[in-house]
Scaffold this motif. Structure first.
Motif, PDB file in Angstrom:
ATOM      1  N   HIS A 221      19.531  54.175  33.949  1.00  0.00           N
ATOM      2  CA  HIS A 221      20.308  54.614  32.791  1.00  0.00           C
ATOM      3  C   HIS A 221      21.262  53.525  32.306  1.00  0.00           C
ATOM      4  O   HIS A 221      21.511  53.404  31.103  1.00  0.00           O
ATOM      5  CB  HIS A 221      21.088  55.874  33.140  1.00  0.00           C
ATOM      6  N   ILE A 222      21.794  52.742  33.218  1.00  0.00           N
ATOM      7  CA  ILE A 222      22.689  51.653  32.825  1.00  0.00           C
ATOM      8  C   ILE A 222      21.924  50.342  32.652  1.00  0.00           C
ATOM      9  O   ILE A 222      22.528  49.265  32.611  1.00  0.00           O
ATOM     10  CB  ILE A 222      23.831  51.483  33.846  1.00  0.00           C
ATOM     11  N   GLU A 223      20.576  50.442  32.590  1.00  0.00           N
ATOM     12  CA  GLU A 223      19.698  49.314  32.271  1.00  0.00           C
ATOM     13  C   GLU A 223      19.789  48.192  33.305  1.00  0.00           C
ATOM     14  O   GLU A 223      19.777  47.009  32.972  1.00  0.00           O
ATOM     15  CB  GLU A 223      20.017  48.768  30.874  1.00  0.00           C
ATOM     16  N   VAL A 224      19.870  48.578  34.568  1.00  0.00           N
ATOM     17  CA  VAL A 224      19.842  47.614  35.658  1.00  0.00           C
ATOM     18  C   VAL A 224      18.464  47.578  36.308  1.00  0.00           C
ATOM     19  O   VAL A 224      18.051  46.540  36.839  1.00  0.00           O
ATOM     20  CB  VAL A 224      20.924  47.945  36.706  1.00  0.00           C
ATOM     21  N   LEU A 225      17.742  48.702  36.243  1.00  0.00           N
ATOM     22  CA  LEU A 225      16.454  48.838  36.926  1.00  0.00           C
ATOM     23  C   LEU A 225      15.484  49.551  36.006  1.00  0.00           C
ATOM     24  O   LEU A 225      15.878  50.423  35.228  1.00  0.00           O
ATOM     25  CB  LEU A 225      16.650  49.643  38.223  1.00  0.00           C
ATOM     26  N   ASP A 226      14.199  49.159  36.086  1.00  0.00           N
ATOM     27  CA  ASP A 226      13.159  49.841  35.332  1.00  0.00           C
ATOM     28  C   ASP A 226      11.913  50.012  36.208  1.00  0.00           C
ATOM     29  O   ASP A 226      11.848  49.491  37.327  1.00  0.00           O
ATOM     30  CB  ASP A 226      12.811  49.089  34.046  1.00  0.00           C
ATOM     31  N   SER A 227      10.949  50.761  35.695  1.00  0.00           N
ATOM     32  CA  SER A 227       9.761  51.071  36.487  1.00  0.00           C
ATOM     33  C   SER A 227       8.923  49.828  36.782  1.00  0.00           C
ATOM     34  O   SER A 227       8.323  49.713  37.851  1.00  0.00           O
ATOM     35  CB  SER A 227       8.909  52.108  35.749  1.00  0.00           C
ATOM     36  N   THR A 228       8.893  48.892  35.850  1.00  0.00           N
ATOM     37  CA  THR A 228       8.105  47.671  36.071  1.00  0.00           C
ATOM     38  C   THR A 228       8.669  46.858  37.235  1.00  0.00           C
ATOM     39  O   THR A 228       7.923  46.370  38.099  1.00  0.00           O
ATOM     40  CB  THR A 228       8.101  46.816  34.796  1.00  0.00           C
ATOM     41  N   LEU A 229       9.979  46.729  37.277  1.00  0.00           N
ATOM     42  CA  LEU A 229      10.609  45.993  38.380  1.00  0.00           C
ATOM     43  C   LEU A 229      10.408  46.703  39.706  1.00  0.00           C
ATOM     44  O   LEU A 229      10.187  46.059  40.747  1.00  0.00           O
ATOM     45  CB  LEU A 229      12.103  45.826  38.090  1.00  0.00           C
ATOM     46  N   MET A 230      10.464  48.031  39.695  1.00  0.00           N
ATOM     47  CA  MET A 230      10.258  48.778  40.922  1.00  0.00           C
ATOM     48  C   MET A 230       8.825  48.616  41.444  1.00  0.00           C
ATOM     49  O   MET A 230       8.604  48.526  42.652  1.00  0.00           O
ATOM     50  CB  MET A 230      10.569  50.257  40.698  1.00  0.00           C
ATOM     51  N   LYS A 231       7.859  48.567  40.540  1.00  0.00           N
ATOM     52  CA  LYS A 231       6.479  48.378  40.971  1.00  0.00           C
ATOM     53  C   LYS A 231       6.246  46.981  41.543  1.00  0.00           C
ATOM     54  O   LYS A 231       5.522  46.811  42.519  1.00  0.00           O
ATOM     55  CB  LYS A 231       5.534  48.628  39.795  1.00  0.00           C
ATOM     56  N   LYS A 232       6.879  45.987  40.914  1.00  0.00           N
ATOM     57  CA  LYS A 232       6.711  44.623  41.399  1.00  0.00           C
ATOM     58  C   LYS A 232       7.357  44.414  42.771  1.00  0.00           C
ATOM     59  O   LYS A 232       6.840  43.645  43.585  1.00  0.00           O
ATOM     60  CB  LYS A 232       7.301  43.641  40.395  1.00  0.00           C
ATOM     61  N   SER A 233       8.480  45.076  43.006  1.00  0.00           N
ATOM     62  CA  SER A 233       9.206  44.904  44.272  1.00  0.00           C
ATOM     63  C   SER A 233       8.879  46.000  45.280  1.00  0.00           C
ATOM     64  O   SER A 233       9.675  46.288  46.168  1.00  0.00           O
ATOM     65  CB  SER A 233      10.711  44.890  44.000  1.00  0.00           C
ATOM     66  N   ARG A 234       7.746  46.620  45.161  1.00  0.00           N
ATOM     67  CA  ARG A 234       7.360  47.718  46.051  1.00  0.00           C
ATOM     68  C   ARG A 234       7.231  47.245  47.510  1.00  0.00           C
ATOM     69  O   ARG A 234       7.668  47.924  48.424  1.00  0.00           O
ATOM     70  CB  ARG A 234       6.050  48.336  45.571  1.00  0.00           C
ATOM     71  N   LYS A 235       6.647  46.068  47.715  1.00  0.00           N
ATOM     72  CA  LYS A 235       6.469  45.571  49.077  1.00  0.00           C
ATOM     73  C   LYS A 235       7.817  45.343  49.770  1.00  0.00           C
ATOM     74  O   LYS A 235       7.998  45.695  50.939  1.00  0.00           O
ATOM     75  CB  LYS A 235       5.660  44.279  49.061  1.00  0.00           C
ATOM     76  N   PHE A 236       8.759  44.754  49.037  1.00  0.00           N
ATOM     77  CA  PHE A 236      10.072  44.497  49.619  1.00  0.00           C
ATOM     78  C   PHE A 236      10.810  45.811  49.894  1.00  0.00           C
ATOM     79  O   PHE A 236      11.531  45.935  50.891  1.00  0.00           O
ATOM     80  CB  PHE A 236      10.894  43.616  48.683  1.00  0.00           C
ATOM     81  N   ALA A 237      10.605  46.794  49.016  1.00  0.00           N
ATOM     82  CA  ALA A 237      11.243  48.095  49.233  1.00  0.00           C
ATOM     83  C   ALA A 237      10.681  48.781  50.471  1.00  0.00           C
ATOM     84  O   ALA A 237      11.433  49.361  51.264  1.00  0.00           O
ATOM     85  CB  ALA A 237      11.042  48.981  47.999  1.00  0.00           C
ATOM     86  N   TYR A 238       9.386  48.706  50.657  1.00  0.00           N
ATOM     87  CA  TYR A 238       8.778  49.302  51.849  1.00  0.00           C
ATOM     88  C   TYR A 238       9.286  48.632  53.128  1.00  0.00           C
ATOM     89  O   TYR A 238       9.534  49.304  54.139  1.00  0.00           O
ATOM     90  CB  TYR A 238       7.260  49.183  51.781  1.00  0.00           C
ATOM     91  N   PHE A 239       9.432  47.329  53.072  1.00  0.00           N
ATOM     92  CA  PHE A 239       9.943  46.617  54.249  1.00  0.00           C
ATOM     93  C   PHE A 239      11.384  47.033  54.553  1.00  0.00           C
ATOM     94  O   PHE A 239      11.763  47.237  55.720  1.00  0.00           O
ATOM     95  CB  PHE A 239       9.863  45.104  54.026  1.00  0.00           C
ATOM     96  N   GLY A 240      12.203  47.177  53.508  1.00  0.00           N
ATOM     97  CA  GLY A 240      13.574  47.633  53.718  1.00  0.00           C
ATOM     98  C   GLY A 240      13.637  49.042  54.290  1.00  0.00           C
ATOM     99  O   GLY A 240      14.456  49.341  55.165  1.00  0.00           O
ATOM    100  N   LEU A 241      12.755  49.921  53.810  1.00  0.00           N
ATOM    101  CA  LEU A 241      12.702  51.280  54.351  1.00  0.00           C
ATOM    102  C   LEU A 241      12.233  51.283  55.805  1.00  0.00           C
ATOM    103  O   LEU A 241      12.704  52.095  56.614  1.00  0.00           O
ATOM    104  CB  LEU A 241      11.757  52.133  53.499  1.00  0.00           C
ATOM    105  N   LEU A 242      11.331  50.388  56.136  1.00  0.00           N
ATOM    106  CA  LEU A 242      10.871  50.288  57.521  1.00  0.00           C
ATOM    107  C   LEU A 242      11.997  49.846  58.444  1.00  0.00           C
ATOM    108  O   LEU A 242      12.172  50.392  59.551  1.00  0.00           O
ATOM    109  CB  LEU A 242       9.704  49.302  57.612  1.00  0.00           C
ATOM    110  N   VAL A 243      12.799  48.893  57.997  1.00  0.00           N
ATOM    111  CA  VAL A 243      13.958  48.453  58.796  1.00  0.00           C
ATOM    112  C   VAL A 243      14.972  49.586  58.937  1.00  0.00           C
ATOM    113  O   VAL A 243      15.522  49.822  60.028  1.00  0.00           O
ATOM    114  CB  VAL A 243      14.601  47.218  58.144  1.00  0.00           C
TER     115      VAL A 243
END
Length: 289
Positions: A221-243
């Motif tokens: 909503h404050i234009e910091v994050l969008d769906s395209t960026l979330m899809k591109k950084s999916r691998k890094f997000a999964y690794f962070g969730l694993l940690v």
């Protein structure tokens, strides 16, 4: 013939000349008198602007004070409710586990500590709501307050789902796994204080982790994050969730998988919510264009 000048006429002309001069002076002084208040008003406005350079800071401090007061009142109310009804919720919290206490003072200390911890956990959604109001007052437009208005129920629902997941899934698996591991070589004796600490560690963090979709919507909503960026950084997000799962869950592969799967589901669910929100925003912009 030479005309004689009339002395009375000359005196009248002089008098009229004096009257005209007086009128000129009065009009000039009158105009100056009229102009002076406008100058005073302008200077007064300038003085006010110069005298209040810290007015926004004062407003922010007042909002912060209101945030702290509301958070403290919420915590105290929950503490009184939990402490007064301790005999009702204690059998549910203990889940039939065998616990011991050492002395009468440990009983009251256990009740106070447990009530404070549970009150803090129950107050977190309200504190997050107050904090969001404080932060978003300057970020979210007044023309589009739907996200802020409908977030309270969504936030509280996600928190309850996270607490339920930790209580019914993560906590039993972790607790009995560690007890069985200890019984192989030791006589396990669990105190009430230790049990409640372990229960809070395996439940409250999941209530916070399940706020991920709401946090993602706010960042979008404050234009910091969008769906395209979330899809591109999916691998890094999964690794962070694993940690994060390795920190919260006990060190066995089965519990890690059970804990990691809902976190990945929350991340994917957040992408879907952000994408739907972006499509709605695009549809609203088309008629305007």
């Amino acid at each position: 013939m030479v005309r004689k000048q009339d002395p009375d006429r000359n005196s009248k002309n002089k008098d009229t000349g004096k009257v005209k001069e007086i009128d000129k002076t009065t009009t000039s002084t009158g105009s100056s008198k009229v102009e002076k208040p406008t100058e005073d008003v302008d200077t007064g406005k300038a003085d006010q602007l110069e005298e209040d350079p810290f007015e926004p800071l004062v407003e922010q401090l007042e909002s912060l004070r209101s945030l702290l007061i509301k958070s403290a009142v919420t915590f105290v109310l929950w503490f009184l409710i939990v402490f007064a009804t301790v005999r009702w919720w204690f059998p549910v919290v203990s889940m039939g586990a065998d616990m011991v206490v050492f002395g009468p003072f440990e009983v009251i200390r256990f009740y106070i500590r447990t009530s404070a911890a549970m009150s803090l956990g129950l107050s977190i959604p309200f504190i997050c709501w107050f904090l969001w109001q404080y932060v978003s007052s300057g970020m979210i437009e007044k023309k589009n307050p739907q996200l802020l208005k409908g977030s309270m129920g969504f936030m509280f629902g996600l928190f309850l789902v996270g607490i339920a997941f930790g209580y019914f899934v993560v906590h039993p698996l972790s607790y009995f796994f560690l007890i069985q591991m200890g019984e192989r070589n030791f006589d396990v004796l669990v105190t009430a204080d230790e049990y409640m600490s372990f229960l809070l560690i395996t439940t409250i963090p999941f209530g916070l982790i399940f706020q991920l979709p709401l946090i993602v919507l706010f960042l979008n909503h404050i234009e910091v994050l969008d769906s395209t960026l979330m899809k591109k950084s999916r691998k890094f997000a999964y690794f962070g969730l694993l940690v994060l799962t390795a920190i919260i869950a006990p060190p066995d592969f089965f519990t890690h998988i059970i804990t990691l799967l809902p976190m990945i589901g929350l991340y994917e669910f957040s992408i879907i919510l952000v994408r739907r929100k972006e499509k709605r925003a695009d549809k609203k912009k088309e008629p305007e264009a």
